[in-house]
Design a protein around this motif. Structure first.
Motif, PDB file in Angstrom:
ATOM      1  N   ARG A 159       0.822  -1.200   0.000  1.00 61.59           N
ATOM      2  CA  ARG A 159       0.000   0.000   0.000  1.00 61.59           C
ATOM      3  C   ARG A 159       0.865   1.262   0.000  1.00 61.59           C
ATOM      4  NH1 ARG A 159      -4.129   1.692   4.879  1.00 61.59           N
ATOM      5  NH2 ARG A 159      -4.840   3.679   3.984  1.00 61.59           N
ATOM      6  N   ALA A 160       1.955   1.249   0.776  1.00 62.42           N
ATOM      7  CA  ALA A 160       2.835   2.411   0.843  1.00 62.42           C
ATOM      8  C   ALA A 160       3.479   2.689  -0.508  1.00 62.42           C
ATOM      9  CB  ALA A 160       3.909   2.192   1.907  1.00 62.42           C
ATOM     10  N   TYR A 161       3.941   1.651  -1.171  1.00 63.32           N
ATOM     11  CA  TYR A 161       4.555   1.829  -2.490  1.00 63.32           C
ATOM     12  C   TYR A 161       3.522   2.309  -3.502  1.00 63.32           C
ATOM     13  CZ  TYR A 161       6.948   0.723  -6.863  1.00 63.32           C
ATOM     14  OH  TYR A 161       7.498   0.798  -8.123  1.00 63.32           O
ATOM     15  N   GLY A 162       2.346   1.676  -3.502  1.00 62.38           N
ATOM     16  CA  GLY A 162       1.299   2.073  -4.433  1.00 62.38           C
ATOM     17  C   GLY A 162       0.885   3.524  -4.238  1.00 62.38           C
ATOM     18  N   GLN A 163       0.783   3.959  -2.991  1.00 62.50           N
ATOM     19  CA  GLN A 163       0.399   5.345  -2.716  1.00 62.50           C
ATOM     20  C   GLN A 163       1.459   6.310  -3.239  1.00 62.50           C
ATOM     21  OE1 GLN A 163      -1.736   7.307   0.878  1.00 62.50           O
ATOM     22  NE2 GLN A 163       0.412   7.245   1.476  1.00 62.50           N
ATOM     23  N   SER A 164       2.730   5.957  -3.075  1.00 60.37           N
ATOM     24  CA  SER A 164       3.788   6.846  -3.553  1.00 60.37           C
ATOM     25  C   SER A 164       3.787   6.945  -5.075  1.00 60.37           C
ATOM     26  CB  SER A 164       5.163   6.372  -3.055  1.00 60.37           C
ATOM     27  OG  SER A 164       5.597   5.197  -3.727  1.00 60.37           O
ATOM     28  N   LYS A 165       3.446   5.843  -5.757  1.00 60.24           N
ATOM     29  CA  LYS A 165       3.398   5.868  -7.223  1.00 60.24           C
ATOM     30  C   LYS A 165       2.164   6.618  -7.723  1.00 60.24           C
ATOM     31  CE  LYS A 165       6.815   5.165  -7.537  1.00 60.24           C
ATOM     32  NZ  LYS A 165       7.941   5.666  -8.369  1.00 60.24           N
ATOM     33  N   LEU A 166       1.072   6.540  -6.973  1.00 56.31           N
ATOM     34  CA  LEU A 166      -0.092   7.366  -7.290  1.00 56.31           C
ATOM     35  C   LEU A 166       0.255   8.835  -7.096  1.00 56.31           C
ATOM     36  CD1 LEU A 166      -3.063   7.859  -7.937  1.00 56.31           C
ATOM     37  CD2 LEU A 166      -3.603   7.339  -5.538  1.00 56.31           C
ATOM     38  N   ALA A 167       0.997   9.139  -6.046  1.00 59.80           N
ATOM     39  CA  ALA A 167       1.419  10.513  -5.802  1.00 59.80           C
ATOM     40  C   ALA A 167       2.261  11.037  -6.962  1.00 59.80           C
ATOM     41  CB  ALA A 167       2.201  10.600  -4.488  1.00 59.80           C
ATOM     42  N   ASN A 168       3.117  10.187  -7.531  1.00 60.07           N
ATOM     43  CA  ASN A 168       3.908  10.604  -8.688  1.00 60.07           C
ATOM     44  C   ASN A 168       3.029  11.074  -9.835  1.00 60.07           C
ATOM     45  OD1 ASN A 168       6.378   7.951  -8.259  1.00 60.07           O
ATOM     46  ND2 ASN A 168       6.436  10.052  -7.516  1.00 60.07           N
ATOM     47  N   LEU A 169       1.949  10.355 -10.097  1.00 60.30           N
ATOM     48  CA  LEU A 169       1.065  10.710 -11.204  1.00 60.30           C
ATOM     49  C   LEU A 169       0.253  11.964 -10.902  1.00 60.30           C
ATOM     50  CD1 LEU A 169      -0.127   7.198 -12.409  1.00 60.30           C
ATOM     51  CD2 LEU A 169       1.288   8.829 -13.655  1.00 60.30           C
ATOM     52  N   LEU A 170      -0.202  12.102  -9.685  1.00 59.02           N
ATOM     53  CA  LEU A 170      -0.942  13.313  -9.322  1.00 59.02           C
ATOM     54  C   LEU A 170      -0.022  14.533  -9.354  1.00 59.02           C
ATOM     55  CD1 LEU A 170      -3.152  11.916  -6.416  1.00 59.02           C
ATOM     56  CD2 LEU A 170      -3.906  12.576  -8.716  1.00 59.02           C
TER      57      LEU A 170
END
Length: 290
Positions: A159-170
């Motif tokens: 979840r932590a990794y996925g959230q950081s990668k979502l943050a990259n796109l936002l």
């Protein structure tokens, strides 16, 4: 898969974070072959210098620790002159719960906040584009947990990794909106490598062993994994574009423009993330060349 036709980059300067390994190194090599002056921005100077011996053409190695804002500020403060291309490539993946030197959750602090601060501090120098490397893992989460960014008490590496990668796109989305609003020619783009051989992720335990076995069977090599980044970095594509492999589930294939989740396309979430990131890092959008 046919490699991209990269235009002549003679006279241009590119910074690639995490350029000593993973997809960062073939990215640096390709840019160097095309004539760019490549700056390998790395945490470990010795590893960076060893990697640089394989990069053709003009290059240099500079120290950058994205998990420490003082290092990010030092790198940016030392920059002089134009910077044509910033590639936010470095990152950590599936790490155990931990904190950066500034107290941020490791993935969020390194993958997102470090690059957020670096981009804003270098933006007055950037003349062409910013490419931020995300991952298909942004699909693992439904949104940013704004009330618990560090996932305290409910930490999960996936979840932590996925959230950081979502943050990259936002971040890519909001940066492009801000650039467009001020009439800047600089473009903000994103890319993901698909399933590519990498040194990211846990290195011990049964899960890590099984993961490495799976990677050897189905993953692309790092040269193929770098192709979407190179597409975003060198081809004439619209701002806020997202590049990745065009094969099944985006794991393998030729580089192409690809889609993202609704959560990664939410302008309100992008604005909210920017505001919180600016507060946390003490950096913000300013001084953009038109």
């Amino acid at each position: 898969m046919n490699a991209l036709q990269i235009p002549d980059l003679t006279g241009r300067t590119a910074v690639v974070t995490g350029a000593n390994s993973g997809i960062g190194l073939p990215t640096a090599r390709a840019l160097g072959r095309a004539g760019a002056h490549v700056v390998l921005a790395v945490r470990d100077l010795d590893k960076g210098k060893a990697a640089a011996t394989t990069v053709p053409g003009s290059h240099e190695v500079r120290r950058l620790d994205l998990a420490h804002l003082a290092s990010v500020r030092e790198f940016a403060a030392s920059w002089d002159g134009d910077l044509d291309l910033l590639i936010n490539n470095a990152g950590v993946m599936m790490a155990p719960e931990g904190r950066t030197k500034d107290g941020f959750e490791t993935h969020f602090g390194t993958n997102h906040l470090g690059h957020f601060a670096l981009t804003n501090l270098l933006l007055p120098h950037i003349t062409d584009r910013v490419v931020t490397v995300s991952a298909a893992a942004h699909r693992w989460v439904k949104g940013i947990d704004f009330d618990n960014l560090y996932l305290a008490g409910e930490y999960n590496p996936r979840r932590a990794y996925g959230q950081s990668k979502l943050a990259n796109l936002l971040f890519t989305l909001e940066l492009q909106r801000r650039l467009s609003d001020v009439g800047s020619r600089v473009r903000s783009l994103a890319a993901h490598p698909g399933l590519a051989v990498s040194n990211l992720g846990p290195r011990s335990g049964l899960g890590a062993q099984l993961g490495r076995m799976l990677f050897k069977i189905v993953a692309q090599d790092t040269e193929a994994g770098a192709q979407p980044t190179l597409l975003a970095a060198t081809q004439d594509v619209p701002g806020a574009s997202y590049a990745g492999p065009d094969g099944h589930s985006g794991m393998r294939g030729a580089p192409a423009l690809v889609g993202r989740t609704a959560a990664a396309s939410d302008p309100a979430a992008a604005k909210r993330l920017w505001a919180q990131s600016a507060e946390l890092t003490g950096t913000d959008f300013s001084g953009v060349p038109l």
